[in-house]
Design a protein around this motif. Sequence first.
Motif, mmCIF file in Angstrom:
data_model
loop_
_atom_site.group_PDB
_atom_site.id
_atom_site.type_symbol
_atom_site.label_atom_id
_atom_site.label_comp_id
_atom_site.label_asym_id
_atom_site.label_seq_id
_atom_site.Cartn_x
_atom_site.Cartn_y
_atom_site.Cartn_z
ATOM 1 N N LEU A 141 -7.216 53.149 5.707
ATOM 2 C CA LEU A 141 -7.145 51.689 5.605
ATOM 3 C C LEU A 141 -5.808 51.247 5.025
ATOM 4 C CD1 LEU A 141 -10.753 50.945 4.310
ATOM 5 C CD2 LEU A 141 -9.827 50.381 6.567
ATOM 6 N N HIS A 142 -5.361 51.968 4.011
ATOM 7 C CA HIS A 142 -4.085 51.649 3.381
ATOM 8 C C HIS A 142 -2.934 51.823 4.360
ATOM 9 C CE1 HIS A 142 -0.479 52.555 0.884
ATOM 10 N NE2 HIS A 142 -0.895 51.450 0.291
ATOM 11 N N ALA A 143 -2.943 52.912 5.114
ATOM 12 C CA ALA A 143 -1.864 53.159 6.081
ATOM 13 C C ALA A 143 -1.820 52.067 7.137
ATOM 14 C CB ALA A 143 -2.044 54.529 6.737
ATOM 15 N N SER A 144 -2.978 51.633 7.611
ATOM 16 C CA SER A 144 -3.020 50.556 8.607
ATOM 17 C C SER A 144 -2.455 49.260 8.043
ATOM 18 C CB SER A 144 -4.460 50.317 9.074
ATOM 19 O OG SER A 144 -4.953 51.433 9.751
ATOM 20 N N ALA A 145 -2.898 48.911 6.856
ATOM 21 C CA ALA A 145 -2.443 47.664 6.240
ATOM 22 C C ALA A 145 -0.955 47.728 5.890
ATOM 23 C CB ALA A 145 -3.263 47.367 4.987
ATOM 24 N N ALA A 146 -0.513 48.853 5.336
ATOM 25 C CA ALA A 146 0.892 48.994 4.949
ATOM 26 C C ALA A 146 1.808 49.042 6.165
ATOM 27 C CB ALA A 146 1.074 50.241 4.082
ATOM 28 N N LYS A 178 2.928 49.172 0.713
ATOM 29 C CA LYS A 178 3.165 50.623 0.672
ATOM 30 C C LYS A 178 3.142 51.204 -0.737
ATOM 31 C CE LYS A 178 5.506 51.179 5.004
ATOM 32 N NZ LYS A 178 6.693 51.460 5.751
ATOM 33 N N ASP A 179 3.593 50.452 -1.718
ATOM 34 C CA ASP A 179 3.691 50.975 -3.079
ATOM 35 C C ASP A 179 2.373 50.957 -3.845
ATOM 36 O OD1 ASP A 179 6.382 51.529 -2.723
ATOM 37 O OD2 ASP A 179 7.018 49.581 -3.497
ATOM 38 N N ILE A 180 1.341 50.356 -3.280
ATOM 39 C CA ILE A 180 0.032 50.322 -3.935
ATOM 40 C C ILE A 180 -0.718 51.608 -3.568
ATOM 41 C CG2 ILE A 180 -2.168 49.090 -4.102
ATOM 42 C CD1 ILE A 180 -0.660 46.555 -3.230
ATOM 43 N N PRO A 181 -1.250 52.325 -4.540
ATOM 44 C CA PRO A 181 -2.019 53.539 -4.219
ATOM 45 C C PRO A 181 -3.220 53.190 -3.333
ATOM 46 C CG PRO A 181 -1.551 53.417 -6.578
ATOM 47 C CD PRO A 181 -1.148 52.099 -5.993
ATOM 48 N N PRO A 182 -3.536 54.053 -2.357
ATOM 49 C CA PRO A 182 -4.623 53.759 -1.414
ATOM 50 C C PRO A 182 -5.955 53.386 -2.061
ATOM 51 C CG PRO A 182 -3.380 55.634 -0.637
ATOM 52 C CD PRO A 182 -2.850 55.306 -2.008
ATOM 53 N N GLN A 183 -6.393 54.125 -3.066
ATOM 54 C CA GLN A 183 -7.682 53.817 -3.702
ATOM 55 C C GLN A 183 -7.650 52.443 -4.373
ATOM 56 O OE1 GLN A 183 -10.026 56.502 -2.276
ATOM 57 N NE2 GLN A 183 -10.902 55.452 -3.989
ATOM 58 N N LYS A 184 -6.543 52.120 -5.000
ATOM 59 C CA LYS A 184 -6.412 50.823 -5.656
ATOM 60 C C LYS A 184 -6.385 49.701 -4.612
ATOM 61 C CE LYS A 184 -3.780 48.633 -9.324
ATOM 62 N NZ LYS A 184 -2.701 48.803 -10.294
ATOM 63 N N PHE A 185 -5.690 49.936 -3.504
ATOM 64 C CA PHE A 185 -5.632 48.956 -2.427
ATOM 65 C C PHE A 185 -7.028 48.686 -1.877
ATOM 66 C CE2 PHE A 185 -5.799 48.364 2.162
ATOM 67 C CZ PHE A 185 -5.213 47.110 2.262
ATOM 68 N N VAL A 186 -7.777 49.737 -1.578
ATOM 69 C CA VAL A 186 -9.105 49.568 -0.988
ATOM 70 C C VAL A 186 -10.046 48.892 -1.973
ATOM 71 C CG1 VAL A 186 -11.113 50.794 -0.057
ATOM 72 C CG2 VAL A 186 -8.832 51.388 0.700
ATOM 73 N N ARG A 187 -9.923 49.205 -3.235
ATOM 74 C CA ARG A 187 -10.759 48.525 -4.250
ATOM 75 C C ARG A 187 -10.440 47.032 -4.274
ATOM 76 N NH1 ARG A 187 -15.004 48.918 -7.444
ATOM 77 N NH2 ARG A 187 -14.824 47.926 -9.451
ATOM 78 N N ALA A 188 -9.160 46.679 -4.239
ATOM 79 C CA ALA A 188 -8.773 45.266 -4.221
ATOM 80 C C ALA A 188 -9.263 44.585 -2.946
ATOM 81 C CB ALA A 188 -7.255 45.136 -4.348
ATOM 82 N N LEU A 189 -9.164 45.274 -1.822
ATOM 83 C CA LEU A 189 -9.651 44.728 -0.559
ATOM 84 C C LEU A 189 -11.163 44.512 -0.626
ATOM 85 C CD1 LEU A 189 -9.232 43.881 2.393
ATOM 86 C CD2 LEU A 189 -9.394 46.315 3.009
ATOM 87 N N ALA A 190 -11.880 45.491 -1.165
ATOM 88 C CA ALA A 190 -13.337 45.372 -1.293
ATOM 89 C C ALA A 190 -13.716 44.178 -2.162
ATOM 90 C CB ALA A 190 -13.911 46.665 -1.876
ATOM 91 N N VAL A 191 -13.059 44.034 -3.296
ATOM 92 C CA VAL A 191 -13.355 42.916 -4.205
ATOM 93 C C VAL A 191 -13.034 41.581 -3.518
ATOM 94 C CG1 VAL A 191 -12.648 41.827 -6.381
ATOM 95 C CG2 VAL A 191 -13.137 44.279 -6.307
ATOM 96 N N THR A 192 -11.935 41.546 -2.772
ATOM 97 C CA THR A 192 -11.579 40.328 -2.043
ATOM 98 C C THR A 192 -12.643 39.994 -1.006
ATOM 99 O OG1 THR A 192 -9.227 40.733 -2.369
ATOM 100 C CG2 THR A 192 -9.832 39.256 -0.565
ATOM 101 N N GLU A 193 -13.084 40.988 -0.246
ATOM 102 C CA GLU A 193 -14.116 40.753 0.765
ATOM 103 C C GLU A 193 -15.422 40.298 0.117
ATOM 104 O OE1 GLU A 193 -14.355 44.307 3.156
ATOM 105 O OE2 GLU A 193 -12.733 43.619 4.446
ATOM 106 N N ILE A 194 -15.782 40.888 -0.983
ATOM 107 C CA ILE A 194 -17.005 40.484 -1.685
ATOM 108 C C ILE A 194 -16.887 39.034 -2.154
ATOM 109 C CG2 ILE A 194 -18.366 40.867 -3.792
ATOM 110 C CD1 ILE A 194 -17.789 43.916 -3.325
ATOM 111 N N ALA A 195 -15.728 38.671 -2.672
ATOM 112 C CA ALA A 195 -15.521 37.295 -3.128
ATOM 113 C C ALA A 195 -15.569 36.306 -1.960
ATOM 114 C CB ALA A 195 -14.183 37.189 -3.857
ATOM 115 N N VAL A 196 -14.894 36.623 -0.852
ATOM 116 C CA VAL A 196 -14.879 35.735 0.307
ATOM 117 C C VAL A 196 -16.290 35.600 0.883
ATOM 118 C CG1 VAL A 196 -14.024 35.438 2.677
ATOM 119 C CG2 VAL A 196 -12.453 36.139 0.873
#
Length: 138
Positions: free
Chosen positions: A36-41, A48-66
């Motif tokens: 997921l990180h590679a696709s988005a980056a 690119k500079d965001i670690p993949p696990q951190k990126f996916v966690r932020a994406l998950a939280v964003t999706e949950i909020a939306v």
Amino acid sequence: MGMRLRDVPTRLATGAYILHSGITKLKAGPELAAGLHASAAGAYPVLKDIPPQKFVRALAVTEIAVGSLLLAPFIPTAVAAVVLTGFSSGLVGMYLRTPALRKPGSIWPSQAGTAISKDSWMLGIGLGMLIGAAERRR
């Protein structure tokens, strides 16, 4: 102004879909996170500079909020529409910036892009809700 009865089906379907997607991403393992990180980056190099696990966690939280915002009946449709339109615009942007997701020389999805091409529907729903909210204000 809250939510009109005609807004319930689109907000319910879209909100539930996005909420479920976010909850699912909370459980993403290292391989899924890296993909997921590679696709988005690839579409948005600033990620690119965001670690993949951190990126996916932020994406998950964003999706949950939306998703939650769309499902909350006390949130005005205009607010929900702005959030959905902004969120889905980023996803459609990723689709348009990633050539492998489209058939060569076309906007139509390749087999790899079929899953993400549904984000164009979410953008259409968000824009439709924005237009409806603007018409109500007149």
